[in-house]
Design a protein around this motif. Structure first.
Motif, PDB file in Angstrom:
ATOM      1  N   ASP A 115      69.169  22.110  30.160  1.00 10.73           N
ATOM      2  CA  ASP A 115      67.884  21.467  30.433  1.00 10.73           C
ATOM      3  C   ASP A 115      66.769  22.484  30.643  1.00 10.73           C
ATOM      4  O   ASP A 115      65.686  22.363  30.080  1.00 10.73           O
ATOM      5  N   VAL A 116      67.063  23.482  31.492  1.00 11.68           N
ATOM      6  CA  VAL A 116      66.029  24.473  31.809  1.00 11.68           C
ATOM      7  C   VAL A 116      65.598  25.189  30.533  1.00 11.68           C
ATOM      8  O   VAL A 116      64.403  25.305  30.250  1.00 11.68           O
ATOM      9  N   GLN A 117      66.575  25.663  29.773  1.00  9.51           N
ATOM     10  CA  GLN A 117      66.231  26.458  28.595  1.00  9.51           C
ATOM     11  C   GLN A 117      65.463  25.625  27.562  1.00  9.51           C
ATOM     12  O   GLN A 117      64.525  26.107  26.948  1.00  9.51           O
ATOM     13  N   ARG A 118      65.877  24.347  27.359  1.00 10.25           N
ATOM     14  CA  ARG A 118      65.157  23.523  26.391  1.00 10.25           C
ATOM     15  C   ARG A 118      63.732  23.242  26.862  1.00 10.25           C
ATOM     16  O   ARG A 118      62.778  23.387  26.116  1.00 10.25           O
ATOM     17  N   ALA A 177      66.750  29.796  44.648  1.00 10.22           N
ATOM     18  CA  ALA A 177      65.374  29.320  44.776  1.00 10.22           C
ATOM     19  C   ALA A 177      64.719  29.273  43.398  1.00 10.22           C
ATOM     20  O   ALA A 177      64.834  30.212  42.618  1.00 10.22           O
ATOM     21  N   MET A 178      64.084  28.151  43.082  1.00  9.34           N
ATOM     22  CA  MET A 178      63.388  27.980  41.794  1.00  9.34           C
ATOM     23  C   MET A 178      61.984  28.541  41.888  1.00  9.34           C
ATOM     24  O   MET A 178      61.211  28.111  42.742  1.00  9.34           O
ATOM     25  N   PRO A 179      61.609  29.479  41.023  1.00  6.60           N
ATOM     26  CA  PRO A 179      60.204  29.872  40.999  1.00  6.60           C
ATOM     27  C   PRO A 179      59.354  28.638  40.658  1.00  6.60           C
ATOM     28  O   PRO A 179      59.801  27.783  39.881  1.00  6.60           O
ATOM     29  N   GLU A 180      58.157  28.574  41.240  1.00 10.53           N
ATOM     30  CA  GLU A 180      57.296  27.406  41.076  1.00 10.53           C
ATOM     31  C   GLU A 180      57.075  27.054  39.606  1.00 10.53           C
ATOM     32  O   GLU A 180      57.133  25.901  39.203  1.00 10.53           O
ATOM     33  N   LYS A 181      56.866  28.096  38.814  1.00  8.49           N
ATOM     34  CA  LYS A 181      56.548  27.867  37.403  1.00  8.49           C
ATOM     35  C   LYS A 181      57.728  27.235  36.660  1.00  8.49           C
ATOM     36  O   LYS A 181      57.542  26.385  35.791  1.00  8.49           O
ATOM     37  N   LEU A 182      58.931  27.643  37.026  1.00  5.09           N
ATOM     38  CA  LEU A 182      60.124  27.096  36.381  1.00  5.09           C
ATOM     39  C   LEU A 182      60.336  25.657  36.829  1.00  5.09           C
ATOM     40  O   LEU A 182      60.685  24.781  36.032  1.00  5.09           O
ATOM     41  N   ALA A 183      60.085  25.395  38.106  1.00  2.00           N
ATOM     42  CA  ALA A 183      60.222  24.040  38.636  1.00  2.00           C
ATOM     43  C   ALA A 183      59.215  23.108  37.940  1.00  2.00           C
ATOM     44  O   ALA A 183      59.543  21.974  37.589  1.00  2.00           O
ATOM     45  N   ALA A 184      58.004  23.619  37.715  1.00  2.90           N
ATOM     46  CA  ALA A 184      56.964  22.802  37.095  1.00  2.90           C
ATOM     47  C   ALA A 184      57.356  22.386  35.680  1.00  2.90           C
ATOM     48  O   ALA A 184      57.106  21.250  35.251  1.00  2.90           O
ATOM     49  N   VAL A 185      57.999  23.307  34.969  1.00  6.47           N
ATOM     50  CA  VAL A 185      58.422  23.051  33.592  1.00  6.47           C
ATOM     51  C   VAL A 185      59.337  21.820  33.523  1.00  6.47           C
ATOM     52  O   VAL A 185      59.286  21.028  32.585  1.00  6.47           O
ATOM     53  N   LYS A 231      67.727  30.390  36.384  1.00 10.35           N
ATOM     54  CA  LYS A 231      67.974  29.877  35.035  1.00 10.35           C
ATOM     55  C   LYS A 231      69.419  29.383  34.893  1.00 10.35           C
ATOM     56  O   LYS A 231      69.743  28.675  33.960  1.00 10.35           O
ATOM     57  N   PHE A 232      70.275  29.797  35.841  1.00  9.85           N
ATOM     58  CA  PHE A 232      71.697  29.410  35.787  1.00  9.85           C
ATOM     59  C   PHE A 232      72.140  28.869  37.142  1.00  9.85           C
ATOM     60  O   PHE A 232      73.027  29.422  37.794  1.00  9.85           O
ATOM     61  N   PRO A 233      71.472  27.774  37.595  1.00 10.86           N
ATOM     62  CA  PRO A 233      71.678  27.301  38.973  1.00 10.86           C
ATOM     63  C   PRO A 233      73.121  26.892  39.269  1.00 10.86           C
ATOM     64  O   PRO A 233      73.610  27.139  40.369  1.00 10.86           O
ATOM     65  N   ASP A 234      73.806  26.277  38.294  1.00  8.40           N
ATOM     66  CA  ASP A 234      75.162  25.776  38.575  1.00  8.40           C
ATOM     67  C   ASP A 234      76.133  26.925  38.845  1.00  8.40           C
ATOM     68  O   ASP A 234      76.887  26.900  39.815  1.00  8.40           O
ATOM     69  N   ALA A 235      76.100  27.959  37.968  1.00  4.04           N
ATOM     70  CA  ALA A 235      77.018  29.099  38.137  1.00  4.04           C
ATOM     71  C   ALA A 235      76.727  29.815  39.458  1.00  4.04           C
ATOM     72  O   ALA A 235      77.649  30.244  40.158  1.00  4.04           O
ATOM     73  N   VAL A 236      75.452  29.937  39.800  1.00  4.49           N
ATOM     74  CA  VAL A 236      75.083  30.661  41.019  1.00  4.49           C
ATOM     75  C   VAL A 236      75.507  29.864  42.254  1.00  4.49           C
ATOM     76  O   VAL A 236      76.091  30.404  43.198  1.00  4.49           O
ATOM     77  N   LYS A 237      75.255  28.559  42.220  1.00  5.38           N
ATOM     78  CA  LYS A 237      75.603  27.735  43.381  1.00  5.38           C
ATOM     79  C   LYS A 237      77.116  27.731  43.612  1.00  5.38           C
ATOM     80  O   LYS A 237      77.598  27.816  44.745  1.00  5.38           O
TER      81      LYS A 237
END
Ligand SMILES: *Cc1c(COP(=O)(O)O)cnc(C)c1O
Length: 469
Positions: free
Chosen positions: A174-177, A433-441, A419-425
Motif C-alpha cells: 500500500d505504502v509503495q503504491r 513512527a510514520m513521517p508526516e509526509k508518508l502518513a499524508a500520502v 516503509k516496512f511497518p509490519d516487518a519492523v513491528k
C-alpha cells in the motif's frame, strides 16, 4: 581528459550528457569513465565543514567534465540537495549506534529511500540538458518497490519529460503504491497492469526492442544502469568519510546490495582516492553475490520473496562495470562471459581474479530470521529503529572482524523503517513512527490507469498519452 566508454568495447569517447541521456550503450554494454578523478588529500581535507551540496559539486564536477557549465551545475546541485527536497539539514546524517559503529541515514528524501539521492539530481540534469537541446523524452519503467516512486518524484516537475511507471495491479505494498499514485501531475502516468511484475518488466523491454515506437516517443530509462546515478551516489560516501575524519582516518562501509549499484558507487569513490578500508556487501536470501564470493561462479537462481524486497534480485547488472576493470578491459573475454550469463545463466572467474575480488569486497547473506533478529536486537540495545534492508547490511557489518578496531564501520540505512511497518513491528513490538509526509500520502487520492496484460494496449496507451510522440 575523462570521457566515457562501454564495457563491451565498441563505444568510446562519449561525453557526460550523451551518457546521461542514453543510459545503456548501443553495443549493449554499460558506460564507465575512462579514468577516475583524483580526490587528493588536500581536497579531501577541504571537505571538512562543507555542506552536502558543496561536497557534491566537488565530487561530481570532474565526472561532468565541463559538459555542463560550472555555475549551472552548481545551481542544479544546490537546488537538488536543499531543504525543499530533504528533511534533514545534513541531507545524509550519521548516527552513532556503538563504539565506532555508525548508521548513514539515506532516507531523508521525498520518497524515503536512498534512491532519491541520485534520482532527484538525475531529474534536474535531464530537464536541463533536454531544454538546451530542444528535446523531449518519454521515460518508461517497471517497479515493484522504491525505484518507481523515486523516479516519479524526480520527474513530476520536469517540463521535457513524460514518465510512465508500470506496477502489477494489487501486488505492491500500500505504502509503495500510494507514493506513486498520489502524485497528481500531467506528465506522470501510473499504469496498473493486470499481470505480474515480470510482465511489467517484459513490456518495458519489448518497448525498447520496438525501435519504431521507441524513436517516436524518445524512449529513455532511469534504471540503475544509468551512470549518472552511480556518480551521484559517490557523494554520500565522500561526505560521510569527511565527517568521520578523511583523509586522516579510513572508514569501512556496509551496503545492502541488489543490483550492485550502490556498492559500485562506493568502489568508484575509493578509486577516486577516498580512504575506504573495507567494502562489505549484505545480501538477503537472494544471495547470488554472496555465492559468487564463496565459489567464483555467478549463477542465477530463482527470485524468492524476502523481508527486504528491494534486494529480491538475481542479476546484479552493475557488476559488469566492476568486472571490466578487474579484467583490465579484456573486452573479448568479457563479451564471452556476458553471453554465457545471458544464455546459460552462469559464468566463472579464475582463482587469481577471485583473490582480487575478495581483496575489494566481502559479502555475507542474511536470512529473514536473521533480519528480524537484527532489527530487534538493535532496537533493544540502542533504541534505534532500522528497516529490513538496513538490517541485512548491519548483519554483514557484524560478520566482518575489523583489522583495526579504530576504523569506523558505517552501515547504510537505505530506507526509512516506516516503509516496512509490519516487518519492523514484528521485530521490535513497536510500529515505527510514520513521517508526516508518508502518513499524508496514505489518505490522498490515487491516480492510475488499469490496463490489460496485453503489450499492444500498453504501447498504444503510452504513445497516445506521451507528448513527445
Ligand atoms: C534499491 C535498494 C537496494 C539495492 O540497491 P542496489 O544499488 O540495487 O544494490 C537496497 N535497499 C533499498 C532500500 C533499495 O531501495
Amino acid at each position: 581528459m575523462l570521457s566515457y566508454l562501454s564495457t563491451r568495447g565498441d563505444v568510446t569517447n562519449k561525453n557526460f550528457t550523451d551518457v546521461l541521456l542514453s543510459g545503456l550503450a548501443s553495443d549493449g554494454g554499460l558506460f564507465i569513465p575512462s579514468s577516475h578523478p583524483d580526490l587528493d588529500t588536500n581536497r579531501l581535507r577541504s571537505f571538512q565543514g562543507l555542506s552536502y551540496a558543496q561536497i557534491a559539486m566537488q565530487v561530481i564536477k570532474p565526472f561532468v567534465n565541463n559538459d555542463i557549465d560550472d555555475d549551472v551545475l552548481a545551481a542544479l546541485i544546490a537546488d537538488t540537495y536543499s531543504a525543499d527536497n530533504f528533511d534533514h539539514d545534513a541531507i545524509a546524517p550519521l548516527v552513532q549506534i556503538g563504539p565506532n559503529a555508525w548508521i548513514l541515514e539515506l532516507f531523508h528524501g521525498p520518497t524515503f529511500s536512498f534512491k532519491d539521492y541520485a534520482m532527484q539530481l538525475l531529474g534536474k540534469l535531464f530537464d536541463h540538458v533536454l531544454e538546451q537541446r530542444g528535446q523531449r523524452i518519454t521515460i518508461v519503467g517497471a517497479t515493484s518497490g522504491d525505484t518507481g516512486s523515486a523516479a516519479i518524484e524526480a520527474c513530476k516537475n520536469c517540463k521535457n519529460i513524460d514518465i510512465f511507471i508500470l506496477h502489477p495491479e494489487g501486488r505492491t505494498s500500500d505504502v509503495q503504491r500510494k507514493q506513486m499514485t498520489s502524485v497528481d501531475s500531467p506528465n506522470v502516468h501510473n499504469i496498473a497492469l493486470k499481470g505480474t511484475f515480470d510482465d511489467c518488466q517484459a513490456f518495458v523491454k519489448d518497448l525498447f526492442a520496438d525501435t519504431k515506437t521507441a524513436e517516436k516517443i524518445g524512449l529513455s530509462a532511469v534504471n540503475s544502469i544509468n551512470w549518472a546515478r552511480i556518480m551521484a551516489q559517490t557523494v554520500y560516501y565522500a561526505a560521510a568519510s569527511a565527517a568521520l575524519g578523511a583523509p586522516d582516518r579510513s572508514v569501512s562501509f556496509a551496503v545492502p546490495t541488489g543490483n550492485f549499484g550502490n556498492v559500485y558507487a562506493a568502489w568508484t569513490a575509493k578509486q577516486a582516492g577516498l580512504p575506504i578500508e573495507k567494502l562489505v556487501i549484505g545480501t538477503n536470501r537472494n544471495d547470488i553475490l554472496t555465492r559468487f564470493f564463496e565459489t567464483g561462479r555467478m549463477q542465477v537462481g530463482s527470485v524468492e520473496p524476502s523481508l527486504s524486497p528491494s534486494m529480491d534480485i538475481q542479476v546484479s547488472s552493475n557488476f559488469e562495470r566492476y568486472l571490466c576493470h578487474l579484467m583490465q578491459h579484456d573486452y573479448t573475454s568479457l563479451q564471452k562471459m556476458m553471453n554465457s550469463f545471458k544464455t546459460e545463466k552462469t559464468f566463472n572467474i579464475s582463482n587469481d581474479l577471485m583473490d582480487a575480488v575478495r581483496h575489494d569486497f566481502r559479502a555475507y547473506r542474511c536470512t529473514d530470521e536473521q533480519t528480524t533478529d537484527m532489527i530487534g536486537t538493535t532496537y533493544a540495545s540502542t533504541g534505534y529503529t532500522i528497516d529490513p534492508h538496513t538490517a541485512v547490511a548491519l548483519h554483514a557489518a557484524t560478520q566482518v572482524l575489523p583489522s583495526d578496531p579504530s576504523t569506523p564501520m558505517v552501515t547504510l540505512a537505505c530506507a526509512h523503517p516506516a516503509k516496512f511497518p509490519d516487518a519492523v513491528k514484528k521485530a521490535t513490538g513497536v510500529a515505527p513512527a510514520m513521517p508526516e509526509k508518508l502518513a499524508a500520502v496514505m489518505d490522498m487520492k490515487e491516480h492510475f490507469t488499469v490496463l490489460d496484460n496485453d503489450y499492444d494496449k500498453v504501447r498504444d496507451f503510452i504513445v497516445s498519452e506521451s507528448s513527445a510522440a
